[in-house]
Motif scaffolding. Structure first.
Motif, PDB file in Angstrom:
ATOM      1  N   GLY A  14      54.079 -12.564  37.337  1.00  0.00           N
ATOM      2  CA  GLY A  14      53.001 -12.405  38.310  1.00  0.00           C
ATOM      3  C   GLY A  14      52.740 -13.702  39.061  1.00  0.00           C
ATOM      4  N   GLY A  15      52.578 -13.620  40.374  1.00  0.00           N
ATOM      5  CA  GLY A  15      52.207 -14.796  41.165  1.00  0.00           C
ATOM      6  C   GLY A  15      53.358 -15.697  41.569  1.00  0.00           C
ATOM      7  N   SER A  19      56.070 -10.549  46.329  1.00  0.00           N
ATOM      8  CA  SER A  19      55.684  -9.832  47.549  1.00  0.00           C
ATOM      9  C   SER A  19      56.156 -10.595  48.782  1.00  0.00           C
ATOM     10  CB  SER A  19      54.170  -9.644  47.614  1.00  0.00           C
ATOM     11  OG  SER A  19      53.734  -9.010  46.447  1.00  0.00           O
ATOM     12  N   SER A  40      55.066  -1.221  47.777  1.00  0.00           N
ATOM     13  CA  SER A  40      54.552  -2.040  46.690  1.00  0.00           C
ATOM     14  C   SER A  40      54.148  -1.138  45.536  1.00  0.00           C
ATOM     15  CB  SER A  40      53.344  -2.847  47.154  1.00  0.00           C
ATOM     16  OG  SER A  40      52.753  -3.446  46.027  1.00  0.00           O
ATOM     17  N   ASP A  42      52.876  -2.650  42.904  1.00  0.00           N
ATOM     18  CA  ASP A  42      52.005  -3.580  42.193  1.00  0.00           C
ATOM     19  C   ASP A  42      50.558  -3.346  42.611  1.00  0.00           C
ATOM     20  OD1 ASP A  42      50.880  -5.665  40.884  1.00  0.00           O
ATOM     21  OD2 ASP A  42      52.212  -7.203  41.685  1.00  0.00           O
ATOM     22  N   ASP A  43      49.698  -3.174  41.604  1.00  0.00           N
ATOM     23  CA  ASP A  43      48.285  -2.913  41.888  1.00  0.00           C
ATOM     24  C   ASP A  43      47.576  -4.096  42.537  1.00  0.00           C
ATOM     25  OD1 ASP A  43      48.225  -0.359  41.151  1.00  0.00           O
ATOM     26  OD2 ASP A  43      47.288  -0.652  39.185  1.00  0.00           O
ATOM     27  N   ALA A  44      48.251  -5.258  42.560  1.00  0.00           N
ATOM     28  CA  ALA A  44      47.594  -6.435  43.150  1.00  0.00           C
ATOM     29  C   ALA A  44      47.394  -6.283  44.659  1.00  0.00           C
ATOM     30  CB  ALA A  44      48.424  -7.679  42.865  1.00  0.00           C
ATOM     31  N   HIS A  45      48.027  -5.263  45.260  1.00  0.00           N
ATOM     32  CA  HIS A  45      47.878  -4.987  46.704  1.00  0.00           C
ATOM     33  C   HIS A  45      48.184  -6.208  47.576  1.00  0.00           C
ATOM     34  CE1 HIS A  45      45.855  -0.927  46.673  1.00  0.00           C
ATOM     35  NE2 HIS A  45      45.954  -1.230  45.404  1.00  0.00           N
ATOM     36  N   ASN A  46      49.183  -7.021  47.179  1.00  0.00           N
ATOM     37  CA  ASN A  46      49.517  -8.212  47.962  1.00  0.00           C
ATOM     38  C   ASN A  46      50.016  -7.876  49.366  1.00  0.00           C
ATOM     39  OD1 ASN A  46      48.862  -9.919  45.890  1.00  0.00           O
ATOM     40  ND2 ASN A  46      50.911  -9.945  45.025  1.00  0.00           N
ATOM     41  N   ASP A  49      47.332  -7.747  51.852  1.00  0.00           N
ATOM     42  CA  ASP A  49      46.879  -9.085  52.261  1.00  0.00           C
ATOM     43  C   ASP A  49      47.874  -9.716  53.229  1.00  0.00           C
ATOM     44  OD1 ASP A  49      44.782  -8.713  50.560  1.00  0.00           O
ATOM     45  OD2 ASP A  49      45.781  -9.694  48.860  1.00  0.00           O
ATOM     46  N   PRO A 140      55.662  -4.285  39.885  1.00  0.00           N
ATOM     47  CA  PRO A 140      54.525  -4.866  39.173  1.00  0.00           C
ATOM     48  C   PRO A 140      55.024  -5.936  38.196  1.00  0.00           C
ATOM     49  CG  PRO A 140      55.031  -2.701  38.312  1.00  0.00           C
ATOM     50  CD  PRO A 140      55.944  -2.920  39.469  1.00  0.00           C
TER      51      PRO A 140
END
Lengths: 307, 97
Positions: A14-15, A19, A40, A42-46, A49, A140
């Motif tokens: 992660g991070g 994305s 995507s 991934d729930d981070a919804h990058n 953004d 994810p």
């Protein structure tokens, strides 16, 4: 002739910049005239953004050849449970002995549902992308990604055993029918038919993961993300899969410009470096400028068509 | 008159034969039927064990099979109800009184 869809999965801790790498790849491919879908998981919804807009399951065209969407796991789980619940209601005359409604309410929290929701969303997306050139999936974090890739193999283990047992049951039913009812035709076994459908679906998906999935690991060169990348290689190897590329996303100007893994599987892998950026990589224009300034062409992650 | 008697005896014999045939067929498959029921129970337990607190396959396999498994679920529930008397069931299978 319909082009063969190529599917690229971006994996990593992660991070690390999965994305950003996925978006840079998508923009580069679209600029080269490929029709691309970027999703995507991934729930981070990058992606929302990065593209500065609220994305959901409906694809949004951000460039003439690029569509972007965000898979909503909660929505997928709800839709799947509701479909199954409807089927049960249609085929059951008996519903009073236990309260299936409550059972379905609890199932959405069941372990494994998330990976299944992703697999189901992926299968649907792959079918919808027929006619496109490339599908890029921003995955994810690693644990869930590995559950996702492992699901067909794990399901096949169970399904094969259930199929064997069901065949034994049907063999005995035939014996009983032959002796007691003079060989009267027994009803087609719906359960066995369903088991075989599930088996076919998972076999196809497993073969796709092993032979066609292009997996790329993104890391920052630090100890943790590097260790996780090695773990991804190990896990994928256990599933008969392999990485096809790596992206080193530099998080600070002090970091070395290249990494050495001391692991033959990673050292011989085609690698790309994303240089350190002092400004946040948000918005299509910023990303285009960044790629142009540093001469980044992540479309190279897709092996060239020999034709 | 004797022909009528003969015909009646013939019919009685046929009926006796049919009954004996049915009894023999019933006896012959009793064990197979018990075995079949046991296998169906094991199948229900393996695929839908979550309903009775058993470890189960990935949840989507159970759910994908669920709409086609009404009778199996009824069997599973019946077995749970009589689970506290496994010996009596075994005795009845083997005709021990």
């Amino acid at each position: 002739m319909t082009p063969t869809l190529q599917t690229l999965f971006f994996l990593g801790k992660g991070g690390t910049g999965k994305s950003t790498s996925a978006v840079l790849t998508a923009l580069d491919l679209a600029a080269r005239g490929k029709s691309v879908v970027l999703a995507s998981f991934d729930d981070a919804h990058n992606l929302s953004d990065i593209f500065k807009q609220n994305l959901n399951h409906k694809p949004v065209r951000v460039r003439p050849d690029l569509e972007v969407l965000q898979v909503d796991r909660g929505r997928e789980i709800k839709a799947y449970l509701s479909k199954t619940s409807q089927k049960v209601k249609q085929s059951y005359a008996y519903l009073t002995a236990f309260n299936l409604g409550n059972y379905f309410d609890v199932l959405k929290y069941s372990p494994g549902m998330e990976a299944h929701a992703l697999v189901s969303a992926f299968s649907e997306l792959k079918d919808r992308c027929a006619g496109k050139d490339v599908l890029i999936v921003d995955m994810p974090p690693t644990a869930l990604s590995m559950h996702f890739f492992n699901l067909p193999a794990l399901s096949l283990l169970w399904v094969q055993q259930l199929e064997k047992l069901r065949e034994e049951i049907n063999k005995r039913k035939k014996i009983v029918s032959r002796i007691k009812f003079a060989g009267k035709q027994i009803q087609r076994d719906k359960v066995l038919a369903r088991i075989r459908e599930i088996k076919t679906g998972h076999t196809v998906l497993q073969a796709f993961f092993r032979k066609q999935a292009l997996c790329v690991a993104v890391h920052n060169g630090d100890a943790l993300s590097s260790a996780e990348t090695i773990r991804i290689v190990d896990e994928l190897g256990g599933l008969g899969m392999a990485l096809t590329g790596a992206v080193y996303s530099r998080r600070s100007p002090d970091q070395p410009e290249e990494t050495r893994w001391n692991d033959a599987r990673l050292d011989r892998l085609p690698s790309w470096v994303l240089p350190y950026s002092p400004v946040p990589l948000v918005g299509i224009q910023t990303l285009d400028r960044y790629a142009q300034t540093h001469g980044i062409a992540l479309s190279g992650l897709i092996p060239q068509d020999p034709s | 008159m004797s022909l009528v008697w003969l015909d009646r005896i013939r019919k009685e014999l046929i009926s006796l034969w049919d009954t004996a045939d049915q009894v023999a067929r019933g006896k012959a498959v009793e064990r197979v039927e018990d075995e079949l029921e046991e296998l169906e129970y094991i199948f229900a337990l393996l695929s839908q064990g979550a309903f009775v607190g058993m470890p189960s396959p990935p949840v989507q396999i159970s759910l994908d099979l669920l709409p086609a498994m009404e009778t199996d679920l009824i069997l599973l529930m019946e077995r749970v109800e009589t689970a506290n008397e496994p010996l009596s069931r075994l005795f009845s299978v083997f005709d021990i009184s």
